[in-house]
Write an enzyme that holds these catalytic residues in place. Structure first.
Site, mmCIF file in Angstrom:
data_model
loop_
_atom_site.group_PDB
_atom_site.id
_atom_site.type_symbol
_atom_site.label_atom_id
_atom_site.label_comp_id
_atom_site.label_asym_id
_atom_site.label_seq_id
_atom_site.Cartn_x
_atom_site.Cartn_y
_atom_site.Cartn_z
ATOM 1 N N ASP A 21 29.405 31.152 -29.366
ATOM 2 C CA ASP A 21 29.011 32.350 -30.257
ATOM 3 C C ASP A 21 29.389 33.625 -29.620
ATOM 4 O O ASP A 21 30.136 34.469 -30.149
ATOM 5 C CB ASP A 21 27.559 32.260 -30.458
ATOM 6 C CG ASP A 21 26.979 31.252 -31.230
ATOM 7 O OD1 ASP A 21 27.929 30.385 -31.750
ATOM 8 O OD2 ASP A 21 25.777 31.266 -31.660
ATOM 9 N N ARG A 106 15.562 40.248 -20.632
ATOM 10 C CA ARG A 106 16.383 41.098 -21.654
ATOM 11 C C ARG A 106 16.568 42.448 -20.990
ATOM 12 O O ARG A 106 17.640 43.033 -21.042
ATOM 13 C CB ARG A 106 15.774 41.145 -23.027
ATOM 14 C CG ARG A 106 15.964 39.766 -23.916
ATOM 15 C CD ARG A 106 16.927 38.762 -23.225
ATOM 16 N NE ARG A 106 17.205 37.601 -24.072
ATOM 17 C CZ ARG A 106 17.824 36.741 -23.619
ATOM 18 N NH1 ARG A 106 18.253 36.570 -22.392
ATOM 19 N NH2 ARG A 106 18.082 35.464 -24.349
ATOM 20 N N ASP A 135 15.437 38.947 -29.766
ATOM 21 C CA ASP A 135 16.084 39.517 -28.651
ATOM 22 C C ASP A 135 17.057 40.726 -28.854
ATOM 23 O O ASP A 135 17.191 41.391 -28.151
ATOM 24 C CB ASP A 135 17.153 38.369 -28.271
ATOM 25 C CG ASP A 135 16.321 37.316 -27.160
ATOM 26 O OD1 ASP A 135 15.440 37.817 -26.589
ATOM 27 O OD2 ASP A 135 16.963 36.179 -26.958
ATOM 28 N N SER A 189 18.870 24.959 -29.686
ATOM 29 C CA SER A 189 19.441 25.952 -28.945
ATOM 30 C C SER A 189 18.713 26.302 -27.813
ATOM 31 O O SER A 189 17.349 26.100 -27.707
ATOM 32 C CB SER A 189 19.318 27.269 -29.812
ATOM 33 O OG SER A 189 19.701 28.478 -28.954
#
Length: 414
Positions: A21, A106, A135, A189
């Site tokens: 991705d 993050r 996210d 994922s």
């Protein structure tokens, strides 16, 4: 904030994992924006998990796509010391169980994206988070808190790709390497760092179906764990762990050791349906072996070193603190205010906690501290030599019962 005009972006820093991705995003930024791309790959502990291969692969792929400025940085100690440990001082868990392993990573990534943008003269940063997830919020709130003028590109909210097939076709057209197993959609994922791994999507989307065993990558099945318990002693200073079995260790190494102990004893598995900040419920399977051990140990050392009032107030503040981290407000004044209060409570949180690890369980068996508030003289069932006058309890009870007796008298009349 006005919509970004593609001609205004000359250079962009991309949070780059090296996966399919973000490789597609990298090429898309080059073709759609005509922008020079700088890549940033953070080693948050996945290099430990993957033996470093993932980071090397990210560098190779970036080079193959013509990237000249490639940042690959080992931020494991910073991650644990400046983000994970402060969070654990608060005993933070979201919705009672989730140890915030993805959420807490993050703000660090965003911090470095902003710093690298300033170092390289970039106009914007970019990330690969989808428009359905948390996210995107975490990355962007952190970025704007650090640089209010930064431009943020979120391809998943902009591009016209509608399916995995569209992505594959774009990759093939632009000669982006596709792993053989990517021709079929991944069964789920995965996001991983030194604190945890999370698995979502595909085979996990139905919360009524048990997660298959192959989903778990950080822990063995508790049923397969040793029949004999593992004993471990964790030392604390200022609320942070500093040693295991008497051996002083740095933040990342200490956490790595706790992860190994948790793995070997089947500790830290969580199957959760959580409430995302963007409004939907999501099912995820999380593994936080070292964090689960640390949370139990930290609460144990607090139990003998923290005043009752301070401890109870911390527990009241914790859900709000955890929600701030989950929702992406690490760099907010309210989180700073809560952190200051939490850190003030940790001054005397020091000593050692002995734990028994056994088939998925973390059991406290002993705790000891030179700053302990526990008094054997006060709690003993034997002669306390006048340390506590039991007759004082009568007045204490009478005063606390006064309003209850007044209420009861009124209610009996009616």
């Amino acid at each position: 904030m006005s919509k970004i005009k593609k001609g205004d972006i000359k250079k962009v820093v991309l949070a780059y994992s090296g996966g399919l991705d973000t490789s597609i995003i990298l090429k898309w930024l080059q073709t759609e924006y005509g922008a020079e791309v700088v890549t940033f790959t953070a080693d948050l502990g996945q290099s430990t998990i993957e033996g470093g291969a993932e980071l090397e692969e990210a560098k190779r792929k970036a080079e193959n796509l013509g990237i000249k400025e490639i940042y690959i940085e080992d931020v494991r100690d910073e991650f644990i010391r400046d983000f994970v440990f402060p969070m654990f001082r608060a005993n933070a868990v979201y919705e009672g169980v989730y140890l915030l392993g993805t959420s807490i990573a993050r703000p660090l990534i965003s911090k470095r994206l902003i710093e690298i943008a300033e170092e390289t003269g970039a106009d914007a940063i970019a990330h690969g988070a989808t428009g359905k997830g948390n996210d995107q919020v975490r990355f962007e709130l952190a970025a704007y808190a650090l640089n209010p003028d930064i431009k943020v590109i979120a391809p998943w909210r902009e591009w016209e790709f509608k399916s995995r097939t569209d992505l594959m076709n774009f990759a093939e057209t632009h000669q982006i390497q596709i792993a053989k197993d990517k021709r079929n959609e991944a069964p789920f994922s995965v996001d991983a760092n030194l604190l945890h791994s999370s698995s979502e999507g595909k085979v996990l989307e139905d919360p009524a179906v048990e997660a298959p065993e192959y989903v778990y990558m950080r822990t063995i099945d508790p049923q397969d764990a040793p029949d004999e318990p593992t004993m471990v002693k964790i030392g604390f200073e200022g609320g942070d762990p500093v040693s295991i079995d008497g051996k002083k260790m740095g933040p990342a190494d200490l956490f790595g050791k706790l992860n190994q102990l948790g793995h070997d004893n089947g500790i830290g598995r969580l199957d959760l349906v959580e409430n995302r900040f963007v409004g939907m419920k999501s099912r995820g399977v999380y593994e936080t072996p070292g964090g689960t051990i640390l949370l139990t140990a930290h609460r144990a050392i607090e139990s003998i070193t923290l005043d009752r009032g301070a401890g109870h107030l911390k527990d009241e503040l914790m859900p709000r603190y955890a929600e701030l981290i989950y929702n992406g407000f690490w760099f907010s004044p309210e989180r700073d205010m809560l952190q200051a209060a939490i850190d003030a409570s940790q001054t005397h949180v020091e000593g050692e906690v002995t734990l028994k690890l056994y088939k998925g369980n973390v059991i406290v068996v002993a705790r000891d501290s030179a700053k302990s508030l526990y008094s054997e003289a006060l709690v003993t069932f034997e002669d306390d030599a006048g340390a506590y006058d039991q007759e004082d309890a009568h007045g204490f009870i009478q005063l606390n019962a006064l309003r209850l007796r007044t209420l009861a008298a009124r209610n009996r009349k009616s």
